[in-house]
Design a protein around this motif. Structure first.
Motif, PDB file in Angstrom:
ATOM      1  N   VAL B 101       0.781  -1.391  -0.094  1.00  0.00           N
ATOM      2  CA  VAL B 101       0.120  -0.297  -0.182  1.00  0.00           C
ATOM      3  C   VAL B 101       0.970   0.915   0.135  1.00  0.00           C
ATOM      4  O   VAL B 101       0.560   2.360  -0.199  1.00  0.00           O
ATOM      5  N   ARG B 102       2.687   0.446   0.311  1.00  0.00           N
ATOM      6  CA  ARG B 102       2.838   2.084   0.257  1.00  0.00           C
ATOM      7  C   ARG B 102       3.602   2.224  -1.043  1.00  0.00           C
ATOM      8  O   ARG B 102       4.031   3.499  -1.404  1.00  0.00           O
ATOM      9  N   ASP B 103       4.669   1.204  -1.628  1.00  0.00           N
ATOM     10  CA  ASP B 103       5.132   1.488  -2.896  1.00  0.00           C
ATOM     11  C   ASP B 103       4.653  -0.120  -3.314  1.00  0.00           C
ATOM     12  O   ASP B 103       5.440  -1.050  -3.163  1.00  0.00           O
ATOM     13  N   GLY B 137      17.900  -5.308   0.741  1.00  0.00           N
ATOM     14  CA  GLY B 137      18.552  -5.143  -0.558  1.00  0.00           C
ATOM     15  C   GLY B 137      17.987  -4.521  -1.571  1.00  0.00           C
ATOM     16  O   GLY B 137      18.635  -4.277  -2.954  1.00  0.00           O
ATOM     17  N   CYS B 138      16.370  -3.974  -1.003  1.00  0.00           N
ATOM     18  CA  CYS B 138      15.302  -3.264  -2.107  1.00  0.00           C
ATOM     19  C   CYS B 138      15.222  -1.817  -2.671  1.00  0.00           C
ATOM     20  O   CYS B 138      14.829  -1.385  -2.786  1.00  0.00           O
ATOM     21  N   GLY B 139      16.058  -1.983  -0.922  1.00  0.00           N
ATOM     22  CA  GLY B 139      16.253  -0.318  -1.233  1.00  0.00           C
ATOM     23  C   GLY B 139      14.954  -0.119   0.550  1.00  0.00           C
ATOM     24  O   GLY B 139      14.459   1.011   0.300  1.00  0.00           O
ATOM     25  N   VAL B 140      14.001  -0.787   0.610  1.00  0.00           N
ATOM     26  CA  VAL B 140      13.285  -0.573   1.591  1.00  0.00           C
ATOM     27  C   VAL B 140      14.096  -0.575   3.120  1.00  0.00           C
ATOM     28  O   VAL B 140      14.780  -0.735   3.543  1.00  0.00           O
ATOM     29  N   ASP B 141      13.373   0.727   3.897  1.00  0.00           N
ATOM     30  CA  ASP B 141      13.788   0.866   5.847  1.00  0.00           C
ATOM     31  C   ASP B 141      13.922  -0.610   6.034  1.00  0.00           C
ATOM     32  O   ASP B 141      12.522  -0.677   6.311  1.00  0.00           O
ATOM     33  N   GLY B 142      14.826  -0.384   6.464  1.00  0.00           N
ATOM     34  CA  GLY B 142      14.991  -1.985   6.718  1.00  0.00           C
ATOM     35  C   GLY B 142      14.183  -2.046   8.818  1.00  0.00           C
ATOM     36  O   GLY B 142      13.693  -2.871   9.151  1.00  0.00           O
ATOM     37  N   ALA B 143      14.492  -0.959   9.094  1.00  0.00           N
ATOM     38  CA  ALA B 143      14.059  -0.569  10.825  1.00  0.00           C
ATOM     39  C   ALA B 143      11.855  -0.851  10.399  1.00  0.00           C
ATOM     40  O   ALA B 143      11.495  -1.387  11.466  1.00  0.00           O
ATOM     41  N   ALA B 144      11.524  -0.346   9.464  1.00  0.00           N
ATOM     42  CA  ALA B 144      10.514   0.062   9.235  1.00  0.00           C
ATOM     43  C   ALA B 144       9.345  -1.833   8.705  1.00  0.00           C
ATOM     44  O   ALA B 144       8.754  -2.090   8.949  1.00  0.00           O
ATOM     45  N   ALA B 145      10.300  -2.182   8.152  1.00  0.00           N
ATOM     46  CA  ALA B 145      10.082  -4.287   7.733  1.00  0.00           C
ATOM     47  C   ALA B 145      10.365  -4.634   8.702  1.00  0.00           C
ATOM     48  O   ALA B 145       9.545  -5.170   8.869  1.00  0.00           O
TER      49      ALA B 145
END
Lengths: 201, 201
Positions: B101-103, B137-145
């Motif tokens: 829902v974000r990207d 590794g895909c460019g996602v914010d790790g802490a948020a994920a």
């Protein structure tokens, strides 16, 4: 001479029927013949704990749709889900095993006639008299075919066929074994075809 | 504009992985996009009484052979059965639902990266930190994920996704629905392809 392809099937299996209509032409393209093995899925399912497809929640409804769709996809025109389904298939299986050692060519013709009677013409081939009548249509002696169903030696032959199938790893129908390589399902005939062409990958 | 194809998958499903590598190109040929639905087969299997493939007698041994053979047949070079298999897939599924829902584009890239990490590189993506690292590794914010995995709202979203899948008749992975027509399995992509070309038969 190349060894035949082992083709295991239950007469109550829609995907077995569809594959039975395709496997000989496929095999012939690669110079192979078919060794037809009628088995009882009920016996095999005791090993795996599986249930008849159409009795499983969700999967059952889907399967009925997929049988008809797959029949058309693969160009098998004569298909409808029989009004009694699934059925016990000891009768037709025993007729085939009895016939197979007497006249292999007639046995194959009878296999196709039995499958087409059940899935094409809604004949309940679980009934011994119906199965025998289909065999008669192929030129088989009807009284002898009917007697084969109750013959203890033929019953034993079917038991051995089931045991041998399970020992070979068979757990469904159709199940095709090419030079020891197992392929489960109508939807592996594409891999069977390439395997026969390339000898594996 | 044509509606997207619904593609349901569990991250622990080998056939789901194989199909995930093929479905976009297939869909694009027919001017379609994919709506990716990560689900939990464990939840779905409660409806059907199914067990993980590799745990079923006879079928389990065959399946392991068929996974690898099918990967090569379909030209998916990166495949090996992970050392821990099957796995629980709440973590990666929640990351995807959170991201979707974000990207949406990044979500698809992350789906492929997660599947390839598990089936290509033997990364146990059931571990939240591993799943989050793949997303990074895909460019996602790790802490948020990582936080998304424990977010009650995302947990609810996954529950809803599973319920919606069951309501739509989904009982396996991969499961593809085209304009209401259901197709189960990697081995129905040939029918999906023709269905998209012809609008049914």
């Amino acid at each position: 001479m190349k060894s035949p392809i082992d083709f295991y099937f239950d007469f109550s299996s829609p995907y077995g029927y569809l594959a039975s209509e395709k496997i000989e032409v496929l095999a012939a393209r690669h110079g192979r013949t078919i060794d037809w093995h009628p088995i009882l899925l009920g016996v095999v399912f005791r090993e795996t704990g599986a249930s008849p497809l159409t009795e499983v929640p969700l999967k059952g409804k889907y399967s009925k749709r997929d049988f008809a769709r797959s029949a058309k996809f693969h160009g098998v025109e004569r298909f409808r889900l029989p009004s009694t389904f699934p059925i016990a298939t000891q009768g037709p299986a025993r007729i085939v095993l009895w016939l197979k050692v007497r006249d292999a060519v007639l046995a194959v013709a009878t296999i196709h006639a039995l499958y087409r009677a059940f899935f094409g013409d809604d004949v309940d081939i679980s009934k011994p008299e119906n199965a025998a009548a289909v065999a008669v249509g192929c030129g088989v002696d009807g009284a002898a075919a009917r007697a084969a169903i109750d013959d203890p030696a033929i019953k034993d032959a079917l038991r051995r066929e089931n045991e041998q199938a399970i020992a070979a790893g068979v757990f469904g129908s159709p199940f095709t074994i090419v030079d020891g390589e197992p392929f489960w399902g109508m939807d592996r005939l594409d891999q069977v075809d390439r395997w026969l062409a390339t000898g594996g990958w």
